[in-house]
Design a protein around this motif. Structure first.
Motif, PDB file in Angstrom:
ATOM      1  N   VAL A 162      50.083 -23.149  30.043  1.00 21.52           N
ATOM      2  CA  VAL A 162      49.728 -21.727  30.038  1.00 21.52           C
ATOM      3  C   VAL A 162      50.893 -20.950  30.645  1.00 21.52           C
ATOM      4  O   VAL A 162      51.328 -21.273  31.758  1.00 21.52           O
ATOM      5  CB  VAL A 162      48.462 -21.465  30.882  1.00 21.52           C
ATOM      6  CG1 VAL A 162      48.022 -20.008  30.750  1.00 21.52           C
ATOM      7  CG2 VAL A 162      47.326 -22.413  30.514  1.00 21.52           C
ATOM      8  N   SER A 163      51.411 -19.967  29.927  1.00 25.98           N
ATOM      9  CA  SER A 163      52.434 -19.094  30.509  1.00 25.98           C
ATOM     10  C   SER A 163      51.773 -17.832  31.051  1.00 25.98           C
ATOM     11  O   SER A 163      50.635 -17.524  30.695  1.00 25.98           O
ATOM     12  CB  SER A 163      53.503 -18.751  29.467  1.00 25.98           C
ATOM     13  OG  SER A 163      52.928 -18.203  28.312  1.00 25.98           O
ATOM     14  N   ALA A 164      52.492 -17.116  31.911  1.00 29.87           N
ATOM     15  CA  ALA A 164      51.896 -15.973  32.627  1.00 29.87           C
ATOM     16  C   ALA A 164      50.553 -16.432  33.200  1.00 29.87           C
ATOM     17  O   ALA A 164      49.534 -15.759  33.092  1.00 29.87           O
ATOM     18  CB  ALA A 164      51.735 -14.752  31.720  1.00 29.87           C
ATOM     19  N   ALA A 165      50.604 -17.594  33.832  1.00 26.92           N
ATOM     20  CA  ALA A 165      49.367 -18.325  34.140  1.00 26.92           C
ATOM     21  C   ALA A 165      48.546 -17.716  35.257  1.00 26.92           C
ATOM     22  O   ALA A 165      47.354 -18.009  35.377  1.00 26.92           O
ATOM     23  CB  ALA A 165      49.710 -19.782  34.465  1.00 26.92           C
ATOM     24  N   SER A 166      49.154 -16.877  36.085  1.00 30.16           N
ATOM     25  CA  SER A 166      48.351 -16.247  37.141  1.00 30.16           C
ATOM     26  C   SER A 166      47.859 -14.881  36.707  1.00 30.16           C
ATOM     27  O   SER A 166      47.193 -14.192  37.478  1.00 30.16           O
ATOM     28  CB  SER A 166      49.172 -16.141  38.438  1.00 30.16           C
ATOM     29  OG  SER A 166      50.204 -15.178  38.284  1.00 30.16           O
ATOM     30  N   GLY A 167      48.169 -14.488  35.490  1.00 25.50           N
ATOM     31  CA  GLY A 167      47.774 -13.171  34.999  1.00 25.50           C
ATOM     32  C   GLY A 167      46.292 -13.084  34.677  1.00 25.50           C
ATOM     33  O   GLY A 167      45.535 -14.048  34.832  1.00 25.50           O
ATOM     34  N   GLN A 206      55.051 -17.203  45.149  1.00 26.29           N
ATOM     35  CA  GLN A 206      53.692 -16.853  45.564  1.00 26.29           C
ATOM     36  C   GLN A 206      52.684 -17.140  44.442  1.00 26.29           C
ATOM     37  O   GLN A 206      51.604 -17.692  44.678  1.00 26.29           O
ATOM     38  CB  GLN A 206      53.673 -15.370  45.943  1.00 26.29           C
ATOM     39  CG  GLN A 206      52.362 -14.900  46.543  1.00 26.29           C
ATOM     40  CD  GLN A 206      52.380 -13.401  46.857  1.00 26.29           C
ATOM     41  OE1 GLN A 206      53.367 -12.706  46.557  1.00 26.29           O
ATOM     42  NE2 GLN A 206      51.291 -12.923  47.437  1.00 26.29           N
ATOM     43  N   LYS A 207      53.068 -16.814  43.209  1.00 25.25           N
ATOM     44  CA  LYS A 207      52.173 -17.060  42.071  1.00 25.25           C
ATOM     45  C   LYS A 207      52.020 -18.563  41.804  1.00 25.25           C
ATOM     46  O   LYS A 207      50.931 -19.042  41.482  1.00 25.25           O
ATOM     47  CB  LYS A 207      52.699 -16.345  40.829  1.00 25.25           C
ATOM     48  CG  LYS A 207      52.582 -14.825  40.928  1.00 25.25           C
ATOM     49  CD  LYS A 207      53.198 -14.130  39.708  1.00 25.25           C
ATOM     50  CE  LYS A 207      53.124 -12.620  39.878  1.00 25.25           C
ATOM     51  NZ  LYS A 207      53.781 -11.904  38.756  1.00 25.25           N
ATOM     52  N   VAL A 208      53.127 -19.287  41.925  1.00 27.04           N
ATOM     53  CA  VAL A 208      53.067 -20.739  41.720  1.00 27.04           C
ATOM     54  C   VAL A 208      52.139 -21.373  42.754  1.00 27.04           C
ATOM     55  O   VAL A 208      51.313 -22.245  42.421  1.00 27.04           O
ATOM     56  CB  VAL A 208      54.496 -21.340  41.779  1.00 27.04           C
ATOM     57  CG1 VAL A 208      54.441 -22.857  41.890  1.00 27.04           C
ATOM     58  CG2 VAL A 208      55.290 -20.918  40.554  1.00 27.04           C
ATOM     59  N   ASP A 209      52.237 -20.912  44.005  1.00 26.85           N
ATOM     60  CA  ASP A 209      51.356 -21.439  45.054  1.00 26.85           C
ATOM     61  C   ASP A 209      49.894 -21.137  44.740  1.00 26.85           C
ATOM     62  O   ASP A 209      49.014 -21.987  44.909  1.00 26.85           O
ATOM     63  CB  ASP A 209      51.735 -20.849  46.413  1.00 26.85           C
ATOM     64  CG  ASP A 209      53.058 -21.391  46.928  1.00 26.85           C
ATOM     65  OD1 ASP A 209      53.524 -22.424  46.394  1.00 26.85           O
ATOM     66  OD2 ASP A 209      53.636 -20.778  47.836  1.00 26.85           O
ATOM     67  N   LEU A 210      49.645 -19.922  44.268  1.00 23.36           N
ATOM     68  CA  LEU A 210      48.281 -19.544  43.876  1.00 23.36           C
ATOM     69  C   LEU A 210      47.738 -20.494  42.805  1.00 23.36           C
ATOM     70  O   LEU A 210      46.588 -20.953  42.880  1.00 23.36           O
ATOM     71  CB  LEU A 210      48.283 -18.142  43.275  1.00 23.36           C
ATOM     72  CG  LEU A 210      47.908 -16.958  44.141  1.00 23.36           C
ATOM     73  CD1 LEU A 210      47.965 -15.694  43.285  1.00 23.36           C
ATOM     74  CD2 LEU A 210      46.520 -17.138  44.732  1.00 23.36           C
ATOM     75  N   LEU A 211      48.577 -20.745  41.799  1.00 19.14           N
ATOM     76  CA  LEU A 211      48.131 -21.591  40.689  1.00 19.14           C
ATOM     77  C   LEU A 211      47.735 -22.969  41.191  1.00 19.14           C
ATOM     78  O   LEU A 211      46.694 -23.511  40.790  1.00 19.14           O
ATOM     79  CB  LEU A 211      49.241 -21.712  39.636  1.00 19.14           C
ATOM     80  CG  LEU A 211      49.525 -20.432  38.838  1.00 19.14           C
ATOM     81  CD1 LEU A 211      50.805 -20.583  38.021  1.00 19.14           C
ATOM     82  CD2 LEU A 211      48.356 -20.094  37.917  1.00 19.14           C
ATOM     83  N   LYS A 212      48.552 -23.529  42.090  1.00  8.00           N
ATOM     84  CA  LYS A 212      48.288 -24.896  42.539  1.00  8.00           C
ATOM     85  C   LYS A 212      47.200 -24.953  43.607  1.00  8.00           C
ATOM     86  O   LYS A 212      46.382 -25.867  43.610  1.00  8.00           O
ATOM     87  CB  LYS A 212      49.584 -25.518  43.070  1.00  8.00           C
ATOM     88  CG  LYS A 212      50.598 -25.764  41.940  1.00  8.00           C
ATOM     89  CD  LYS A 212      51.648 -26.801  42.307  1.00  8.00           C
ATOM     90  CE  LYS A 212      52.733 -26.198  43.165  1.00  8.00           C
ATOM     91  NZ  LYS A 212      53.892 -27.116  43.299  1.00  8.00           N
ATOM     92  N   ASN A 213      47.175 -23.938  44.492  1.00  4.53           N
ATOM     93  CA  ASN A 213      46.291 -24.041  45.655  1.00  4.53           C
ATOM     94  C   ASN A 213      44.958 -23.324  45.496  1.00  4.53           C
ATOM     95  O   ASN A 213      43.970 -23.712  46.106  1.00  4.53           O
ATOM     96  CB  ASN A 213      47.018 -23.525  46.897  1.00  4.53           C
ATOM     97  CG  ASN A 213      48.311 -24.285  47.148  1.00  4.53           C
ATOM     98  OD1 ASN A 213      48.400 -25.481  46.853  1.00  4.53           O
ATOM     99  ND2 ASN A 213      49.320 -23.599  47.660  1.00  4.53           N
ATOM    100  N   GLU A 214      44.944 -22.263  44.689  1.00  5.10           N
ATOM    101  CA  GLU A 214      43.695 -21.503  44.563  1.00  5.10           C
ATOM    102  C   GLU A 214      43.042 -21.693  43.196  1.00  5.10           C
ATOM    103  O   GLU A 214      41.822 -21.680  43.078  1.00  5.10           O
ATOM    104  CB  GLU A 214      43.961 -19.997  44.746  1.00  5.10           C
ATOM    105  CG  GLU A 214      44.672 -19.610  46.027  1.00  5.10           C
ATOM    106  CD  GLU A 214      43.783 -19.751  47.252  1.00  5.10           C
ATOM    107  OE1 GLU A 214      42.559 -19.525  47.106  1.00  5.10           O
ATOM    108  OE2 GLU A 214      44.304 -20.113  48.327  1.00  5.10           O
ATOM    109  N   LEU A 215      43.871 -21.826  42.176  1.00  2.00           N
ATOM    110  CA  LEU A 215      43.325 -21.792  40.811  1.00  2.00           C
ATOM    111  C   LEU A 215      43.176 -23.179  40.198  1.00  2.00           C
ATOM    112  O   LEU A 215      42.680 -23.311  39.070  1.00  2.00           O
ATOM    113  CB  LEU A 215      44.201 -20.893  39.919  1.00  2.00           C
ATOM    114  CG  LEU A 215      44.167 -19.398  40.318  1.00  2.00           C
ATOM    115  CD1 LEU A 215      45.322 -18.636  39.675  1.00  2.00           C
ATOM    116  CD2 LEU A 215      42.834 -18.749  39.928  1.00  2.00           C
TER     117      LEU A 215
END
Lengths: 274, 274
Positions: free
Chosen positions: A89-94, A119-128
């Motif tokens: 998925v691209s723009a994956a935190s969008g 920050q977005k990469v961390d969100l993807l791995k840690n929150e999402l």
């Protein structure tokens, strides 16, 4: 002056349409303005919002709105996912990408996302809950980055950006892979020196399907979407991240910010408080 | 020395495989050579040719061979044709394109082909039954050419060339149009200054599907193909044009000629007479 519109929520002040009563909250295409005159006949996506104390109202713009439904329709109707599929998925935190990734995880897929900041990469791995994520701005060679995360190739690419990321994904698709073309206008419109897509010929030996789609073609499954995604959220199986700007005067800056990736999660502009 | 292979016909001289007896004519992937040693276990497309006095033997290479089957599988399985659809075929007088266009006509479609010479354009219109045809080398603006022949847009584009023709077609697809990606390697490999595909984003608002395919995925419908296309030919509903080179020593020139469009119709090299 051109009237700018977007998908928004509003409270009904007055109505001569039996489907919408004073005090109802509605969602639909509305103007960037404090008061709007809407005609349900012109507004195919106009609907009354069923309020739920367990779901933030603004989520009806993102998670349970057009963005979430784009993710849901695109993933299930275009990508034909199977358990065990490798999903990129691209723009994956969008607004769209974050739900695509979470639905794919719930479906039993291996999921990797790309985004444009640490920050977005961390969100993807840690929150999402993405299995892996990377910052495309730190990758000199997108093909090599995808080969690192998908050594055996990609079954599904949910493309929110087009351009060089799509070109790299085309080099890494598995046989009979599927690419959902969801959004590439933004990058296209910013780039002054677009090189175009050079690797489309790979779709022949790999028998890859690329399909553009709009959520509005799938409104017949909107009730199913609302029911399933609201339930996932209440059960704690998915989360949703939004970026709230306060005040109509910030709307232009919020829009422009989308193109440079300034927002984190679904960009929402609050015009009035509940 | 590298052994070069291609789809060919041969007479069996000796065999220890019960499916192939001395004197049988077989079709399959064989070497560019006068005598070949074939193993049916390595040769998925090896099959015995059913001879028919009403059908030239060489047609089992083209019309009833891999090229014809590529047209058949691609048109029916990938393009999802409907009566009345507007169909565009590039390299339309080639081994694959000429059958795609004729099948589309039999299906009740409006069919336009592009080719690279006046002689080929005349063939398309006068011999092969295309509604319209044009010489792409005489068109400065391919988008304008397609708009001339498809003022209301294209439902199906059977793409045998890729490159700038695909890019122009993407600007002219109707909503939910289908593009079968059949061959673009040839142009791609010749072009030293490929600009890539710039109009793929049009697939989103138009919900266009592009799909690469190989005929070998559809061998389960090969018997149906043979029966239908042989019948169409015998009934005079389709014709097939081939370009015969005599002698194995002409094979390299025949191959190279494909890339400059020297051949007219299916290129065949006759190594030995019947």
């Amino acid at each position: 002056m051109q009237r700018i519109e977007g998908f928004g929520l509003a409270r009904v002040i007055d109505s001569d349409d039996d489907n919408y009563k004073t005090g109802d909250i509605i969602g639909g295409i509305i103007g960037w303005e404090e008061y709007s005159l809407l005609r349900s006949s012109d507004n195919l996506q106009l609907r009354k919002i069923q309020l739920d104390d367990d779901i933030p109202l603004s989520y009806h713009l993102g998670l349970l709105g057009m963005a979430g439904f784009t993710a849901y329709a695109g993933f299930y109707e275009i990508c034909c996912p199977k358990k065990g599929d490798s999903v990129f998925v691209s723009a994956a935190s969008g607004a769209v990408g974050q739900l695509v990734g979470q639905l794919a995880k719930l479906h039993g897929c291996y999921v990797v996302g790309s985004a444009g900041s640490k920050q977005k990469v961390d969100l993807l791995k840690n929150e999402l809950g993405f299995d892996e994520a990377f910052n495309y701005k730190e990758e000199a060679d997108l093909d090599a980055a995808l080969k690192r995360y998908f050594p055996e190739g990609i079954n599904i690419y949910f493309d929110n950006v087009g351009g060089s990321m799509l070109d790299a994904a085309l080099l890494n698709m598995k046989v009979r892979g599927r690419i959902a073309l969801c959004g590439m206008v933004s990058l296209q419109s910013l780039s002054t020196s677009s090189q175009g897509i050079n690797n489309l010929y790979n779709a022949i030996p790999k028998r890859v399907r690329l399909e553009g789609f709009l959520q509005s073609d799938y409104l017949h499954i909107f009730p199913q979407f609302l029911e399933n995604v609201a339930r996932y959220y209440k059960e704690g199986k998915i989360v949703y991240i939004e970026d709230m700007s306060e005040g109509l005067e910030l709307a232009p800056a919020a829009l422009v910010g989308l193109f440079s990736g300034k927002n984190i999660g679904k960009q929402v502009v609050r015009v009035a408080k509940e």
